[in-house]
Design a protein around this motif. Structure first.
Motif, PDB file in Angstrom:
ATOM      1  N   ASP A 155      58.502  62.108  20.937  1.00  0.00           N
ATOM      2  CA  ASP A 155      57.365  61.449  21.316  1.00  0.00           C
ATOM      3  C   ASP A 155      56.112  61.644  20.448  1.00  0.00           C
ATOM      4  OD1 ASP A 155      55.694  60.452  23.188  1.00  0.00           O
ATOM      5  OD2 ASP A 155      56.143  61.696  25.097  1.00  0.00           O
ATOM      6  N   HIS A 156      54.887  61.284  21.033  1.00  0.00           N
ATOM      7  CA  HIS A 156      53.768  61.674  20.194  1.00  0.00           C
ATOM      8  C   HIS A 156      52.591  61.635  21.268  1.00  0.00           C
ATOM      9  CE1 HIS A 156      50.609  60.505  17.003  1.00  0.00           C
ATOM     10  NE2 HIS A 156      50.074  61.549  17.666  1.00  0.00           N
ATOM     11  N   ILE A 157      52.107  62.650  21.529  1.00  0.00           N
ATOM     12  CA  ILE A 157      51.234  63.084  22.695  1.00  0.00           C
ATOM     13  C   ILE A 157      49.629  63.183  22.145  1.00  0.00           C
ATOM     14  CG2 ILE A 157      50.626  64.656  24.471  1.00  0.00           C
ATOM     15  CD1 ILE A 157      53.647  65.235  24.659  1.00  0.00           C
ATOM     16  N   VAL A 158      48.541  62.488  22.755  1.00  0.00           N
ATOM     17  CA  VAL A 158      47.430  62.392  22.347  1.00  0.00           C
ATOM     18  C   VAL A 158      46.765  63.336  23.521  1.00  0.00           C
ATOM     19  CG1 VAL A 158      45.257  61.077  21.740  1.00  0.00           C
ATOM     20  CG2 VAL A 158      47.687  60.296  21.045  1.00  0.00           C
ATOM     21  N   ILE A 159      45.961  64.296  22.949  1.00  0.00           N
ATOM     22  CA  ILE A 159      45.285  65.109  24.035  1.00  0.00           C
ATOM     23  C   ILE A 159      43.804  64.893  23.789  1.00  0.00           C
ATOM     24  CG2 ILE A 159      44.607  67.468  24.839  1.00  0.00           C
ATOM     25  CD1 ILE A 159      47.621  68.247  23.967  1.00  0.00           C
ATOM     26  N   GLY A 160      43.109  64.903  25.019  1.00  0.00           N
ATOM     27  CA  GLY A 160      41.555  64.580  25.208  1.00  0.00           C
ATOM     28  C   GLY A 160      41.084  65.667  26.263  1.00  0.00           C
ATOM     29  N   ARG A 161      39.778  65.579  26.357  1.00  0.00           N
ATOM     30  CA  ARG A 161      39.235  66.405  27.501  1.00  0.00           C
ATOM     31  C   ARG A 161      39.582  65.589  28.808  1.00  0.00           C
ATOM     32  NH1 ARG A 161      34.578  67.101  23.918  1.00  0.00           N
ATOM     33  NH2 ARG A 161      35.036  69.302  22.887  1.00  0.00           N
ATOM     34  N   GLN A 162      39.961  64.314  28.829  1.00  0.00           N
ATOM     35  CA  GLN A 162      40.174  63.683  30.089  1.00  0.00           C
ATOM     36  C   GLN A 162      41.483  63.605  30.248  1.00  0.00           C
ATOM     37  OE1 GLN A 162      38.284  59.845  28.897  1.00  0.00           O
ATOM     38  NE2 GLN A 162      36.134  60.640  29.220  1.00  0.00           N
ATOM     39  N   GLY A 163      42.073  64.422  29.780  1.00  0.00           N
ATOM     40  CA  GLY A 163      43.706  64.173  29.746  1.00  0.00           C
ATOM     41  C   GLY A 163      44.446  64.105  28.798  1.00  0.00           C
ATOM     42  N   TYR A 164      45.653  63.246  28.954  1.00  0.00           N
ATOM     43  CA  TYR A 164      46.529  63.132  27.647  1.00  0.00           C
ATOM     44  C   TYR A 164      47.334  62.039  27.929  1.00  0.00           C
ATOM     45  CZ  TYR A 164      50.784  64.567  30.601  1.00  0.00           C
ATOM     46  OH  TYR A 164      51.617  64.482  31.542  1.00  0.00           O
ATOM     47  N   VAL A 165      48.014  61.592  26.774  1.00  0.00           N
ATOM     48  CA  VAL A 165      48.540  60.327  26.866  1.00  0.00           C
ATOM     49  C   VAL A 165      49.985  60.317  25.990  1.00  0.00           C
ATOM     50  CG1 VAL A 165      48.716  57.681  26.131  1.00  0.00           C
ATOM     51  CG2 VAL A 165      46.600  58.742  27.274  1.00  0.00           C
ATOM     52  N   SER A 166      51.149  60.038  26.490  1.00  0.00           N
ATOM     53  CA  SER A 166      52.404  60.006  26.038  1.00  0.00           C
ATOM     54  C   SER A 166      52.578  58.494  25.335  1.00  0.00           C
ATOM     55  CB  SER A 166      53.463  60.530  26.777  1.00  0.00           C
ATOM     56  OG  SER A 166      54.665  60.131  26.457  1.00  0.00           O
ATOM     57  N   LEU A 167      52.798  58.478  23.994  1.00  0.00           N
ATOM     58  CA  LEU A 167      53.018  56.955  23.716  1.00  0.00           C
ATOM     59  C   LEU A 167      54.362  56.601  24.057  1.00  0.00           C
ATOM     60  CD1 LEU A 167      50.754  58.103  21.601  1.00  0.00           C
ATOM     61  CD2 LEU A 167      51.830  56.531  20.028  1.00  0.00           C
ATOM     62  N   ARG A 168      55.379  57.488  24.383  1.00  0.00           N
ATOM     63  CA  ARG A 168      56.643  57.118  24.947  1.00  0.00           C
ATOM     64  C   ARG A 168      56.493  56.673  26.341  1.00  0.00           C
ATOM     65  NH1 ARG A 168      62.447  60.394  24.410  1.00  0.00           N
ATOM     66  NH2 ARG A 168      63.624  58.890  25.357  1.00  0.00           N
ATOM     67  N   GLN A 169      55.791  57.374  27.365  1.00  0.00           N
ATOM     68  CA  GLN A 169      55.650  56.774  28.606  1.00  0.00           C
ATOM     69  C   GLN A 169      54.605  55.820  28.598  1.00  0.00           C
ATOM     70  OE1 GLN A 169      53.711  60.382  30.688  1.00  0.00           O
ATOM     71  NE2 GLN A 169      55.738  61.099  31.346  1.00  0.00           N
ATOM     72  N   ARG A 170      53.938  55.458  27.758  1.00  0.00           N
ATOM     73  CA  ARG A 170      53.008  54.212  27.771  1.00  0.00           C
ATOM     74  C   ARG A 170      53.914  52.897  27.058  1.00  0.00           C
ATOM     75  NH1 ARG A 170      47.230  54.604  27.525  1.00  0.00           N
ATOM     76  NH2 ARG A 170      46.709  55.962  29.364  1.00  0.00           N
ATOM     77  N   GLY A 171      55.119  53.056  26.660  1.00  0.00           N
ATOM     78  CA  GLY A 171      55.861  52.001  25.988  1.00  0.00           C
ATOM     79  C   GLY A 171      55.301  51.780  24.656  1.00  0.00           C
ATOM     80  N   LEU A 172      54.639  52.657  24.092  1.00  0.00           N
ATOM     81  CA  LEU A 172      54.162  52.394  22.742  1.00  0.00           C
ATOM     82  C   LEU A 172      54.953  52.973  21.586  1.00  0.00           C
ATOM     83  CD1 LEU A 172      50.258  53.056  23.368  1.00  0.00           C
ATOM     84  CD2 LEU A 172      51.519  50.863  23.166  1.00  0.00           C
ATOM     85  N   TYR A 173      56.213  53.748  22.158  1.00  0.00           N
ATOM     86  CA  TYR A 173      57.070  54.426  21.133  1.00  0.00           C
ATOM     87  C   TYR A 173      58.449  54.462  21.754  1.00  0.00           C
ATOM     88  CZ  TYR A 173      59.556  57.573  18.322  1.00  0.00           C
ATOM     89  OH  TYR A 173      60.697  58.361  17.384  1.00  0.00           O
ATOM     90  N   THR A 174      59.501  54.162  21.005  1.00  0.00           N
ATOM     91  CA  THR A 174      60.777  54.196  21.466  1.00  0.00           C
ATOM     92  C   THR A 174      61.421  54.699  20.335  1.00  0.00           C
ATOM     93  OG1 THR A 174      60.684  52.336  22.900  1.00  0.00           O
ATOM     94  CG2 THR A 174      62.968  53.190  22.372  1.00  0.00           C
ATOM     95  N   PRO A 175      61.951  56.166  20.687  1.00  0.00           N
ATOM     96  CA  PRO A 175      62.888  56.741  19.405  1.00  0.00           C
ATOM     97  C   PRO A 175      64.153  55.750  18.999  1.00  0.00           C
ATOM     98  CG  PRO A 175      62.435  58.313  21.292  1.00  0.00           C
ATOM     99  CD  PRO A 175      62.166  57.001  21.951  1.00  0.00           C
TER     100      PRO A 175
END
Length: 181
Positions: A155-175
């Motif tokens: 996965d690739h996780i992007v963290i900000g003060r407003q939370g985080y986003v998992s690219l895999r959970q968002r469907g933006l990355y599939t191994p």
């Protein structure tokens, strides 16, 4: 030297210096213990043998620190075959909104430690964790490079003060080796 030839130690410290020195040494031991347990980039497993079950675990582990940074950082979480954290390595530190990444640097410690998998993690100092097109591209390229090295990019996780986003959970990355979640 005294008259009888004895060497005497002269101290410029106040009489309670021994107590102060003892306190300083105890604090240094505590700081060393904390640094060994929580320092990023040491490559050692945390004392509690943290396991990663999902992006929320990575966010709980690195989010508080990364969300507060003024500069963008890319870190790689190194995992064994059971998704236990082997270590976390700082790959890049950039400016306010950009970093330049060489894929070889993302895998250097993973290869050295024999990691089975990695998770890319970086912060957005802008507070918004929405992945950029460059984040998506980097993740895809890292997945292909990891596949060639035999190291799964989970996965690739992007963290900000407003939370985080998992690219895999968002469907933006599939191994590369996964067909569907």
């Amino acid at each position: 030297m005294s008259r009888n030839g004895d060497a005497r130690q002269i101290s410029l410290l106040p009489p309670d210096a021994a107590a102060v020195l003892h306190l300083v040494r105890e604090n240094l031991k505590l700081l060393l213990e904390l640094a060994q347990r929580y320092e990023v980039g040491l490559g050692d497993a945390p004392a509690d043998c943290l396991s990663v079950r999902g992006p929320e675990d990575v966010n709980a582990y690195l989010g508080p620190e990364l969300a507060a940074l003024a500069q963008e950082q890319l870190r790689v979480v190194l995992l064994d075959t059971k998704n236990h954290v082997l270590g976390v390595t700082l790959v890049y530190q950039g400016g306010v909104n950009a970093i330049s990444v060489r894929l070889a640097d993302c895998f250097r410690e993973a290869v050295r430690l024999g990691a089975a998998a990695v998770i890319l993690v970086h912060n957005h100092p802008s507070t918004d964790p929405t992945p950029s097109p460059e984040d998506v591209r980097l993740t895809s390229e890292a997945g292909r490079a990891g596949d060639l090295l035999g190291i799964d990019v989970l996965d690739h996780i992007v963290i900000g003060r407003q939370g985080y986003v998992s690219l895999r959970q968002r469907g933006l990355y599939t191994p590369p080796h996964v067909t569907a979640d």
